[in-house]
Design a protein around this motif. Structure first.
Motif, PDB file in Angstrom:
ATOM      1  N   PRO A   1      71.131-120.201 -18.544  1.00 51.68           N
ATOM      2  CA  PRO A   1      69.732-119.807 -18.365  1.00 51.68           C
ATOM      3  C   PRO A   1      69.011-120.843 -17.508  1.00 51.68           C
ATOM      4  O   PRO A   1      69.430-122.007 -17.466  1.00 51.68           O
ATOM      5  N   THR A   2      67.946-120.431 -16.886  1.00 49.83           N
ATOM      6  CA  THR A   2      67.146-121.397 -16.131  1.00 49.83           C
ATOM      7  C   THR A   2      65.699-120.911 -16.099  1.00 49.83           C
ATOM      8  O   THR A   2      65.344-119.960 -16.782  1.00 49.83           O
ATOM      9  N   TRP A   3      64.867-121.622 -15.345  1.00 47.17           N
ATOM     10  CA  TRP A   3      63.476-121.231 -15.212  1.00 47.17           C
ATOM     11  C   TRP A   3      63.151-121.176 -13.732  1.00 47.17           C
ATOM     12  O   TRP A   3      63.462-122.115 -13.012  1.00 47.17           O
ATOM     13  N   ASP A   4      62.581-120.087 -13.267  1.00 42.19           N
ATOM     14  CA  ASP A   4      62.123-120.021 -11.885  1.00 42.19           C
ATOM     15  C   ASP A   4      60.637-120.345 -11.844  1.00 42.19           C
ATOM     16  O   ASP A   4      59.898-120.011 -12.776  1.00 42.19           O
ATOM     17  N   TYR A   5      60.204-120.976 -10.766  1.00 42.89           N
ATOM     18  CA  TYR A   5      58.786-121.333 -10.655  1.00 42.89           C
ATOM     19  C   TYR A   5      58.419-121.603  -9.204  1.00 42.89           C
ATOM     20  O   TYR A   5      59.300-121.732  -8.346  1.00 42.89           O
ATOM     21  N   MET A   6      57.125-121.682  -8.957  1.00 50.37           N
ATOM     22  CA  MET A   6      56.596-121.967  -7.614  1.00 50.37           C
ATOM     23  C   MET A   6      55.557-123.074  -7.764  1.00 50.37           C
ATOM     24  O   MET A   6      54.626-122.930  -8.563  1.00 50.37           O
ATOM     25  N   THR A   7      55.721-124.134  -6.992  1.00 52.26           N
ATOM     26  CA  THR A   7      54.763-125.247  -7.130  1.00 52.26           C
ATOM     27  C   THR A   7      54.603-126.014  -5.817  1.00 52.26           C
ATOM     28  O   THR A   7      55.513-126.051  -4.996  1.00 52.26           O
TER      29      THR A   7
ATOM     30  N   LYS B   1      52.540-137.348   1.289  1.00 54.56           N
ATOM     31  CA  LYS B   1      53.812-136.666   1.006  1.00 54.56           C
ATOM     32  C   LYS B   1      53.479-135.326   0.359  1.00 54.56           C
ATOM     33  O   LYS B   1      52.755-135.282  -0.631  1.00 54.56           O
ATOM     34  N   ILE B   2      53.991-134.264   0.956  1.00 47.70           N
ATOM     35  CA  ILE B   2      53.715-132.919   0.443  1.00 47.70           C
ATOM     36  C   ILE B   2      55.045-132.250   0.128  1.00 47.70           C
ATOM     37  O   ILE B   2      55.947-132.223   0.969  1.00 47.70           O
ATOM     38  N   GLU B   3      55.158-131.768  -1.113  1.00 45.64           N
ATOM     39  CA  GLU B   3      56.412-131.139  -1.531  1.00 45.64           C
ATOM     40  C   GLU B   3      56.112-129.736  -2.043  1.00 45.64           C
ATOM     41  O   GLU B   3      55.160-129.541  -2.790  1.00 45.64           O
ATOM     42  N   CYS B   4      56.955-128.814  -1.652  1.00 44.87           N
ATOM     43  CA  CYS B   4      56.765-127.444  -2.113  1.00 44.87           C
ATOM     44  C   CYS B   4      58.117-126.881  -2.551  1.00 44.87           C
ATOM     45  O   CYS B   4      59.078-126.912  -1.777  1.00 44.87           O
ATOM     46  N   ALA B   5      58.184-126.446  -3.780  1.00 44.40           N
ATOM     47  CA  ALA B   5      59.423-125.857  -4.307  1.00 44.40           C
ATOM     48  C   ALA B   5      59.148-124.434  -4.765  1.00 44.40           C
ATOM     49  O   ALA B   5      58.291-124.223  -5.619  1.00 44.40           O
ATOM     50  N   PHE B   6      59.846-123.481  -4.153  1.00 41.62           N
ATOM     51  CA  PHE B   6      59.829-122.113  -4.653  1.00 41.62           C
ATOM     52  C   PHE B   6      61.223-121.872  -5.231  1.00 41.62           C
ATOM     53  O   PHE B   6      62.159-121.547  -4.511  1.00 41.62           O
ATOM     54  N   LYS B   7      61.385-122.091  -6.523  1.00 44.18           N
ATOM     55  CA  LYS B   7      62.699-121.943  -7.172  1.00 44.18           C
ATOM     56  C   LYS B   7      62.836-120.492  -7.618  1.00 44.18           C
ATOM     57  O   LYS B   7      62.243-120.074  -8.613  1.00 44.18           O
ATOM     58  N   LEU B   8      63.590-119.751  -6.836  1.00 44.47           N
ATOM     59  CA  LEU B   8      63.663-118.297  -7.024  1.00 44.47           C
ATOM     60  C   LEU B   8      65.114-117.831  -7.073  1.00 44.47           C
ATOM     61  O   LEU B   8      65.424-116.701  -6.686  1.00 44.47           O
ATOM     62  N   GLY B   9      66.016-118.712  -7.482  1.00 43.51           N
ATOM     63  CA  GLY B   9      67.427-118.335  -7.600  1.00 43.51           C
ATOM     64  C   GLY B   9      68.134-118.139  -6.270  1.00 43.51           C
ATOM     65  O   GLY B   9      69.160-117.447  -6.213  1.00 43.51           O
ATOM     66  N   GLN B  10      67.616-118.767  -5.181  1.00 40.71           N
ATOM     67  CA  GLN B  10      68.233-118.579  -3.853  1.00 40.71           C
ATOM     68  C   GLN B  10      69.662-119.098  -3.798  1.00 40.71           C
ATOM     69  O   GLN B  10      70.408-118.764  -2.886  1.00 40.71           O
TER      70      GLN B  10
END
Lengths: 206, 206
Positions: free
Chosen positions: B94-100, B157-166
């Protein structure tokens, strides 16, 4: 976190229930003289009157590398809403209502066996019917367990703010409730606003 | 924040649009050797190719007292969702998807005049038809303006993570999309999952 007294919640049960409901949190730490953060699910580990939080990171995550007893802040968030002054009878400024719990504490790493136990509990918590916890010694689970870093966050300061306009006149609290109540996503928030208003009304006739 | 490459977003426009859409953020700072955080709305102040963030705190908020050039991390969050392995064709955890989006930078205080200008812009941003910005010299607005501390967060420093199971096989991405698509609150997330899948399919026939 600065919490005006009317927004402060101290009831331990309310706080733990809130964390369980919003357990995908943020862990913020001091890392290389900067502040850094990750987004992870937390497990509430209750014992006696107290609790610890357990979480895990990918091994590649450098934010807690080479550190013991480092400080950590876990942030849990509930609903939030922009509050327009048009909801109010009395003149005021716009604001934002929100619900949050902050858990400050010290991070202690957990070993492979403890990580395995906690991962089982974590999966059972989020998905009680999952067959995975029985199979953790199989592929692909076992090798993946070796690639995580588990830790406890041992709390020494717990803050809970439910900012729901409790400082506003009752007519304005009712105006906000009326405006937000159409939004199903804010039910957790509007239920409490409704409760605050009914407690106020009950006390009026005492 | 640890971001595996397949989750990393670097497009400046996507990042700025995301902050504007989720502008009630978290400001995390180092305060008295601990990490602390507040929940506030941010205004994106764009100039040339770049941007700064403007925010304000109640005067009573001690977290940025007695400090100049302190470090700040602004965290903006989109939707998130628990991802069960039952959505997958292939065995997984299992995991968690998120956008930040995380914006690291230095805090610089702004003065009364600048605060007044920014508050006007902030209100106009959240509520374009509000009559308040014209009345800021009246009561109760004017005295309240004296009770805030405004600041810029100047990003370095700008970081963007769209963790969407790619990182998962396309069949598994489709399984997740299928499971999450029923939830209207996750539309921002499922729209991107759908886009990822269609880009993959288009490239298959190249």
């Amino acid at each position: 976190m600065y919490i005006p007294e009317y927004f402060r919640i101290t009831d331990r049960k309310i706080i733990i229930d809130f964390i369980k409901k919003h357990s995908f949190g943020i862990l913020a730490v001091i890392s290389s003289d900067d502040v850094d953060a990750v987004h992870i699910p937390f497990l509430v580990d209750e014992y006696k009157e107290n609790f610890k939080l357990w979480g895990h990171l990918a091994e590649g995550n450098m934010i807690i590398e080479n550190s013991t007893n480092m400080r950590g802040l876990a942030i849990f968030q509930g609903p939030d809403a922009y509050i327009s002054p048009v909801y109010y009878k009395y003149k005021s400024v716009p604001t934002w209502d929100y619900m949050t719990v902050h858990v400050h504490g010290t991070l202690k790493f957990t070993d492979f066996n403890e990580n395995t136990e906690k991962i089982k509990k974590l999966i059972k918590f989020f998905e009680p019917d999952s067959p995975i916890p029985d199979n953790l010694s199989e592929k692909p689970y076992f090798p993946m367990l070796k690639q995580i870093k588990g830790f406890y966050l041992i709390p020494d300061k717990i803050e809970c703010a439910f900012k729901l306009g409790q400082n506003h006149p009752i007519e304005d609290q009712m105006g906000v409730l009326n405006a937000l109540t159409k939004n199903e996503n804010l039910k957790e928030m509007t239920d409490l606003m409704e409760k605050n208003i009914s407690i106020y009304k009950k006390n009026m006739f005492k």
